[in-house]
Design an enzyme around this catalytic site. Structure first.
Site, short mmCIF file in Angstrom:
data_model
loop_
_atom_site.label_atom_id
_atom_site.label_comp_id
_atom_site.label_asym_id
_atom_site.label_seq_id
_atom_site.Cartn_x
_atom_site.Cartn_y
_atom_site.Cartn_z
N ASP A 128 74.39 21.34 14.51
CA ASP A 128 74.70 22.26 13.41
C ASP A 128 74.78 23.69 13.93
OD1 ASP A 128 72.02 22.62 14.05
OD2 ASP A 128 71.48 23.20 12.01
N CYS A 165 37.99 18.87 21.03
CA CYS A 165 39.08 18.92 22.01
C CYS A 165 38.52 19.00 23.43
CB CYS A 165 39.99 20.11 21.71
SG CYS A 165 39.45 21.66 22.45
N GLY A 180 67.19 26.85 9.88
CA GLY A 180 67.55 28.24 9.63
C GLY A 180 66.47 29.04 8.93
N CYS A 207 34.37 21.42 17.47
CA CYS A 207 35.70 20.94 17.83
C CYS A 207 35.56 19.88 18.93
CB CYS A 207 36.57 22.10 18.30
SG CYS A 207 38.20 21.58 18.94
N GLN A 241 71.43 23.81 5.86
CA GLN A 241 71.49 25.24 6.18
C GLN A 241 71.90 26.01 4.93
OE1 GLN A 241 70.52 26.76 8.87
NE2 GLN A 241 70.54 25.22 10.52
N GLY A 245 71.87 22.70 19.26
CA GLY A 245 72.55 23.75 18.50
C GLY A 245 71.78 25.06 18.48
N PHE A 246 70.49 24.97 18.20
CA PHE A 246 69.70 26.21 18.07
C PHE A 246 69.72 27.00 19.37
CE2 PHE A 246 65.80 28.74 18.05
CZ PHE A 246 65.95 29.40 16.83
N CYS A 294 36.81 22.44 24.19
CA CYS A 294 35.54 22.72 23.50
C CYS A 294 34.42 21.77 23.91
CB CYS A 294 35.75 22.69 21.99
SG CYS A 294 36.79 24.04 21.42
N ASP A 328 65.98 17.75 19.59
CA ASP A 328 66.82 18.62 18.76
C ASP A 328 68.25 18.46 19.23
OD1 ASP A 328 66.98 20.01 21.11
OD2 ASP A 328 66.05 21.84 20.36
N SER A 329 69.19 19.09 18.53
CA SER A 329 70.61 18.82 18.83
C SER A 329 71.14 19.71 19.94
CB SER A 329 71.44 19.08 17.58
OG SER A 329 71.40 20.47 17.28
N ASP A 340 57.40 21.23 13.38
CA ASP A 340 57.26 21.53 14.81
C ASP A 340 57.21 23.04 14.94
OD1 ASP A 340 60.31 21.95 14.48
OD2 ASP A 340 59.88 22.71 16.48
N HIS A 398 43.40 23.13 23.06
CA HIS A 398 42.61 23.39 21.86
C HIS A 398 43.53 23.63 20.66
CE1 HIS A 398 39.72 25.00 19.00
NE2 HIS A 398 40.64 25.92 18.77
ZN LIG Z 1 38.66 22.93 20.73
#
Ligand SMILES: [Zn+2]
Length: 381
Positions: free
Chosen positions: A144, A312, A222, A310, A195, A93-94, A315, A90-91, A272, A341
Site C-alpha cells: 500500500d 524477565c 498511516g 518482574c 488508509q 511499502g512503509f 530483573c 510487512d509489505s 507492533d 525487559h
Molecule cells: Zn524486567
C-alpha cells in the site's frame, strides 16, 4: 486460518487465531525484528523465554540485504532464524515510502533507490507478494501507499483508491503463489490495509471497500505518523466498526502502552511497535510506575531490579546499578537487558489485557494501569 472471538468486554475482543505456525492469542503485541532479529542482540531463544507469540520482519530490509531469494533457497525465514512460531512480514511499502531515496509512483508500482547502495529497485503489489512468499511468513501484508496524514484531500483520495486496486492485485498474486508446488508456505495469509489519513469519510469508504474483498485480516495503517493521540483514537472510533468483527484487526506501528490500552478498547487485536526495543537501547525502561531512565545518577548504587517482581531475564539477575554501568560503558549487554525487559513488559501487559477481557473487567484494568503509569518521569522521582 481460523479466527474465533472467545468473548468481548465492551468493544475489546479476546480472540484466538490458528495458523500453520501455531496459535496466536489476541490481543497480541508482535515483537519487531527488522532484519530477522530484534535489534539489541536478542535471539529467538530469548524470544521464546520472554513469551513472544509473533515475530515481525521487514520485507524491504530482507529484500535489499541478504535477499529473499537466498532465504527461500535456505528454506524460508522460519528455518533461517530458527523460529517456528508465527511471523508477520510487512509489505515493504512503509519503508519504500519513508526510507528509500528518490521514488516514482506509478499505477504499476514504485521505483526507488536502495538505502544501502543506491541501486534502482522496482516494487509493486506482485513483487511485494513474491518477496513475502519467498520469505514464507505466516501473514503477509498488502502493498500500500501510506500517504502523509497532512497531505491534501485529493492526494489522499487518489492514493487510497490506488491502494484498493493494488490490494486486488495482491490477492490475485498471493492465490497464484500459494498454488505453486515450490512455495514454502502455501497457506500464507493476507491482511489488507486501511488508509485515509485523518479524513473520516475516506477511512470509512476504504474500510467498506476492503471488507468486501474478504481477506484474512485487516490492518489500519498511516497512524502514529505525526497526528495527535486524540486524532488516532478518533480514526479508530470511526473505522473499526466498518471492518468485519470476525476477522483480526491490526493497528500498525502503535505504540505506547497507553495507546495499546486505548486501541484494545476500540476493538483492535494486533499491535507492533519499535518503542520497547528502541527505548531499551537508550536505557529507557517501562515499569508499572512509568518509564525510568537508567542513566539517571540516582541508580548508581541501586541494588534493586528494573522493576521489583518482574520475571524477565534482566530483573531476575541484575541490579539497576549494574545495568546503568553497562549502559554508560556502552556494553552491548546493557542494551540487550533493557530491550528484553521492555519486550517482556509489553508481552506481560498483553497477557493482563487478555485476562481482564476474559473476566469482563477491562475498563477497571485499563484505568488502573493508566493511572499507575501516568507521568512517564514518575518512576524516576
Ligand atoms: Zn524486567
Amino acid at each position: 486460518m481460523k479466527y474465533q472471538v472467545i468473548t468481548k468486554d465492551g468493544k475489546a475482543k479476546r480472540a484466538v487465531m490458528e495458523t500453520v505456525h501455531g496459535t496466536i492469542q489476541t490481543p497480541v503485541f508482535m515483537n519487531v525484528g527488522t532484519v530477522g532479529a530484534i535489534k539489541g542482540a536478542v535471539s529467538t531463544d530469548d524470544l521464546r523465554e520472554i513469551r513472544t507469540q509473533v515475530e515481525l520482519s521487514n520485507t524491504y530490509h530482507l529484500h535489499v540485504r541478504t535477499g529473499d531469494k537466498l532465504i527461500k533457497e535456505y528454506g524460508g525465514l522460519h528455518k533461517f532464524m530458527n523460529w517456528d512460531k508465527p511471523i508477520l512480514t510487512d509489505s515493504g511499502g512503509f519503508q519504500v515510502f519513508s526510507l528509500a531515496g528518490l521514488r516514482k509512483i506509478k499505477e504499476e508500482g514504485v521505483t526507488f533507490n536502495s538505502h544501502i547502495d543506491g541501486h534502482k529497485i522496482f516494487m509493486g503489489p506482485e513483487e511485494s507478494m513474491q518477496i513475502q512468499s519467498n520469505l514464507g511468513s505466516t501473514i503477509a501484508m498488502a502493498f500500500d501507499e501510506c500517504p502523509s496524514s497532512r497531505a491534501d484531500y485529493d492526494y489522499i483520495r487518489n492514493s487510497v483508491e490506488r491502494t484498493t486496486r493494488w490490494l486486488a492485485r495482491c490477492k490475485t498474486e498471493m492465490a497464484r503463489l500459494n498454488s505453486l508446488p515450490d512455495t514454502i508456505n502455501k497457506e500464507q495469509l493476507l491482511f489488507g490495509i486501511n488508509q485515509g489519513g485523518v479524513i473520516d469519510e475516506i477511512r470509512i469508504s476504504h474500510a467498506e471497500a476492503i471488507k468486501a474483498m474478504d481477506l484474512d485480516g485487516y490492518a489500519i495503517g498511516g497512524l502514529a505518523v505525526g497526528e495527535s493521540h486524540e486524532e488516532m483514537y478518533h480514526v479508530l472510533d470511526v473505522t473499526v466498526p466498518h471492518l468485519p468483527e470476525d476477522k483480526p484487526v491490526y493497528l500498525m506501528g502503535v505504540g505506547t502502552p497507553a495507546n495499546i490500552l486505548e486501541a484494545v478498547d476500540r476493538g483492535v487485536d494486533f499491535f507492533d511497535c519499535v518503542y520497547p526495543s528502541r527505548n531499551g537501547r537508550h536505557g529507557h525502561v517501562y515499569t508499572n510506575q512509568g518509564k525510568r531512565n537508567l542513566f539517571n545518577q540516582k541508580y548508581e548504587l541501586d541494588p534493586r531490579p528494573i522493576e521489583e517482581g518482574c520475571g524477565c531475564p534482566a530483573c531476575r539477575s541484575y541490579s539497576r546499578a549494574y545495568i546503568r554501568h553497562l549502559l554508560k560503558a556502552k556494553e552491548m549487554l546493557g542494551m540487550r537487558l533493557c530491550t528484553l525487559h521492555n519486550l517482556y513488559f509489553y508481552n506481560t501487559m498483553m497477557e493482563e489485557i487478555r485476562d481482564a477481557i476474559e473476566e469482563h473487567r477491562y475498563s477497571e484494568y485499563k484505568a488502573k494501569k493508566l493511572a499507575g503509569m501516568a507521568g512517564s518521569s514518575k518512576a524516576d522521582e
